[in-house]
Design an enzyme around this catalytic site. Structure first.
Site, PDB file in Angstrom:
ATOM      1  CG  HIS A 149      -5.132   4.950   4.347  1.00 54.41           C
ATOM      2  ND1 HIS A 149      -4.518   4.474   3.220  1.00 54.41           N
ATOM      3  CD2 HIS A 149      -4.143   5.395   5.162  1.00 54.41           C
ATOM      4  CE1 HIS A 149      -3.203   4.636   3.331  1.00 54.41           C
ATOM      5  NE2 HIS A 149      -2.948   5.184   4.505  1.00 54.41           N
ATOM      6  CB  CYS A 166      -3.128   0.499  -2.410  1.00 55.01           C
ATOM      7  SG  CYS A 166      -3.202   2.234  -2.895  1.00 55.01           S
ATOM      8  CG  ASP A 213      -1.791   1.211   1.355  1.00 53.74           C
ATOM      9  OD1 ASP A 213      -2.367   1.604   0.325  1.00 53.74           O
ATOM     10  OD2 ASP A 213      -1.913   1.797   2.455  1.00 53.74           O
ATOM     11  CB  SER A 214       0.275   4.826  -0.551  1.00 51.95           C
ATOM     12  OG  SER A 214      -0.907   4.904   0.225  1.00 51.95           O
ATOM     13  CB  CYS A 267      -9.462   4.690   0.344  1.00 51.81           C
ATOM     14  SG  CYS A 267      -7.827   5.117   1.004  1.00 51.81           S
ATOM     15  CD  GLU A 282      -0.305   6.699   6.407  1.00 54.40           C
ATOM     16  OE1 GLU A 282       0.786   6.803   7.002  1.00 54.40           O
ATOM     17  OE2 GLU A 282      -0.635   5.667   5.775  1.00 54.40           O
TER      18      GLU A 282
HETATM   19  N1  DGL Z   1      -4.774   3.061   0.855  1.00 58.99           N
HETATM   20  C1  DGL Z   1      -4.707   3.772  -0.403  1.00 58.99           C
HETATM   21  C2  DGL Z   1      -5.948   3.441  -1.227  1.00 58.99           C
HETATM   22  O1  DGL Z   1      -6.555   2.432  -0.931  1.00 58.99           O
HETATM   23  C3  DGL Z   1      -4.439   5.205  -0.105  1.00 58.99           C
HETATM   24  C4  DGL Z   1      -4.047   6.015  -1.307  1.00 58.99           C
HETATM   25  C5  DGL Z   1      -3.246   7.229  -0.995  1.00 58.99           C
HETATM   26  O2  DGL Z   1      -2.081   7.072  -0.625  1.00 58.99           O
HETATM   27  O3  DGL Z   1      -3.773   8.322  -1.219  1.00 58.99           O
HETATM   28  O4  DGL Z   1      -6.321   4.106  -2.154  1.00 58.99           O
END
Ligand code: DGL
Length: 271
Positions: A186, A73, A10-11, A184, A152
């Protein structure tokens, strides 16, 4: 039997929502998780750029000798899933399709909302999947650029997050949706805020459990499972600050996190 680990990326820490379900469903498997914190957030970036990052990470994880990759992600899945599947030799699973299915099955009034990053909304992947499953569903996508940086941050459950959520969901309340995709990885981390603001009549859909089930089925059907009697281990890599990842990861995963290893962007792009 295949003792190699499963790769997850993931990011940032959002993919931990998926990793957690995988750890529960597959306690005998090993996992390696990579968070690309140096380049977080992915959401506001052009999809081409996210595709390049995802391809680098996919190739890097393959070099770590993983047996399957989970793109945990939604933005990276929207930008790069077909390319990753075409280019890598190991199976690659994404997170968008199970949510679209679940949302179409769940809605009673056939009004479905989506909360996601700019990149995911712009890609149109959810809209076309939902349309393909039920062309009569009215679909309401909303991009939420402030949420990932807030989740975050040092204060993910603070008033600023609640205020942002209220602002983003206003058009969905207006549209009378009864089902909302958390598009997302997150967003499930702030589910208590989302559920309170939406109320009980709105069903929130997200794919962590479904994705874990898909990982289990894929490993089983391909005969790539590890020995069921063992205890699996997991390890973490980040392109950002390992100490910060460790702290945040512990808060969100609520499981012990050992040492977090640092990977430089140069190491990723070298592959
Ligand atoms: N968890 C990522 C997603 O599902 C986050 C993307 C981001 O870094 O903006 O899209």
């Amino acid at each position: 039997m295949d003792p190699r680990p499963v790769g997850v990326f993931d990011s940032g820490v959002g993919g931990l929502t998926v990793l957690h379900e995988c750890l529960v469903t597959l306690p005998h498997e090993d996992f390696v998780y990579l968070g690309d914190h140096a380049r977080l957030p992915y959401g506001p970036r052009p999809l081409d750029e996210v595709r390049d990052f995802s391809r680098e990470i996919g190739a890097f994880l393959e070099r770590q000798d993983v047996k399957l990759i989970v793109v945990a992600c939604n933005t990276a899945t929207s930008a790069a899933l077909p390319q990753l599947q075409a280019e890598l030799t190991v199976p690659v699973l994404g997170v968008i399709t199970p949510e679209a299915h679940a949302a179409v099955q769940t809605t009673r009034n056939r009004r479905v909302g989506l909360l996601a990053t700019q990149g995911t909304v712009d890609s149109g992947r959810y809209a076309s999947l939902v349309r393909a499953l039920d062309a009569g569903v009215s679909f309401h996508p909303v991009s939420c650029p402030r949420l990932v940086p807030l989740i975050e941050s040092d204060d993910p459950y603070g008033p600023e997050t609640e205020e942002a959520v209220r602002e983003y969901i206003a058009p969905l309340k207006e549209a009378g949706v009864d089902t909302v995709i958390l598009g997302c990885t997150h967003y499930p981390l702030i589910r208590p805020i989302l559920q309170r603001v939406f109320g009980r009549d709105v069903t929130l859909v997200f794919s962590a459990e479904e994705t874990a089930r898909e990982v289990a089925e894929t490993l089983e059907r391909k005969g790539m499972e590890n020995d069921a009697g063992r205890d699996g281990v997991y390890r973490f890599l980040t392109t950002g600050d390992p100490a910060a990842f460790r702290e945040m990861g512990r808060r969100f995963l609520q499981l012990p996190i050992g040492d977090v290893e640092h990977v430089t962007l140069a190491e990723l792009s070298a592959v």
